[in-house]
Scaffold this motif. Structure first.
Motif: not given
Length: 235
Positions: A89-97, A99-111, A198-204
């Motif tokens: 309940r606590e972690e999924l919203p945090r990770l979701g935010a 993941v969305e931010k990282v895709a928006r900022v870094h998606g051009g170089s990491h599709p 984000m990567l650390d949170g996904l691994a956890e």
């Protein structure tokens, strides 16, 4: 010495801290834990002797938290909600935010981040719906059985458990996809701090979900299914 013929799930029931070793070697101890260690090592592409050596190096006092296998049904349900459902309940919203931010900022170089965004969103929906079903439907039924009462419909618990185990498999597939997309949560050279977090949170999330599913599939579900059958036989 630990036998290669013992199942992975039995080894974790005996010593929960062993799950950490299996995580490091990529050995499935939750949904696929009912196979001998020998077979699990073969699937993971690791040498059984190396895994056994790491298992036997564990400090005997390194296990943390309560001995879940020794809990009653009511205590086990409470533990799962407090430790795993509240975490989601606590972690999924945090990770979701993130993941969305990282895709928006870094998606051009990491599709691949665009695919990660889609896969995570699907996994999040599945996990949220799954935990809601457990808390609204299964866990109250478990409490009834713990009190010696039986729901009206024969096989009610078995049907619920079968459905939830299928959902566990789906969640496991989603987590494997995330691991593959991130190349085992490898940090790119140009990663910012949010990317790293984000990567650390996904691994956890993967580690916690494996532990969560193991406790339900191996400890809670068989117990309440057996209780249901026993009550039906006494009718």
């Amino acid at each position: 010495m630990i036998s290669v013929e013992r199942t992975v799930s039995d080894l974790v029931v005996e010593r929960p801290a062993r799950s950490r070793v299996f995580e490091r070697f990529g050995i499935d101890y939750c949904c696929g834990g009912g196979v001998p260690l020998r077979e699990a090592c073969e699937v993971a592409g690791v040498e059984p002797e190396e895994v056994i050596l790491e298992l036997e190096r564990l400090d005997p006092v390194s296990d943390e938290g309560p001995a879940v296998a020794e809990m009653g049904v009511e205590e086990m349900v409470d533990h799962i909600v407090r430790v795993h459902h509240d975490y989601l309940r606590e972690e999924l919203p945090r990770l979701g935010a993130m993941v969305e931010k990282v895709a928006r900022v870094h998606g051009g170089s990491h599709p691949e981040l665009y695919e990660l965004h889609e896969v995570f969103a699907q996994l999040r929906r599945e996990l949220e719906e799954h935990t809601d079903k457990e808390e609204r439907v299964l866990f109250p039924a478990c409490m009834e059985f713990a009190s010696g009462r039986r729901p009206a419909a024969s096989g009610y618990i078995r049907a619920l458990v079968s459905s939830l185990i299928s959902e566990h498999v789906d969640s496991g597939d989603g987590l494997r996809s995330i691991r593959e997309i991130t190349r085992g949560y490898r940090v790119p050279e140009d990663a910012c701090n949010t990317y790293r977090a984000m990567l650390d949170g996904l691994a956890e999330l993967e580690r916690d979900t494996h532990e969560h599913v193991f406790k339900e599939n191996t400890l809670l579900f068989p117990r309440v299914v057996a209780a249901e059958r026993a009550l039906e036989e006494r009718r």
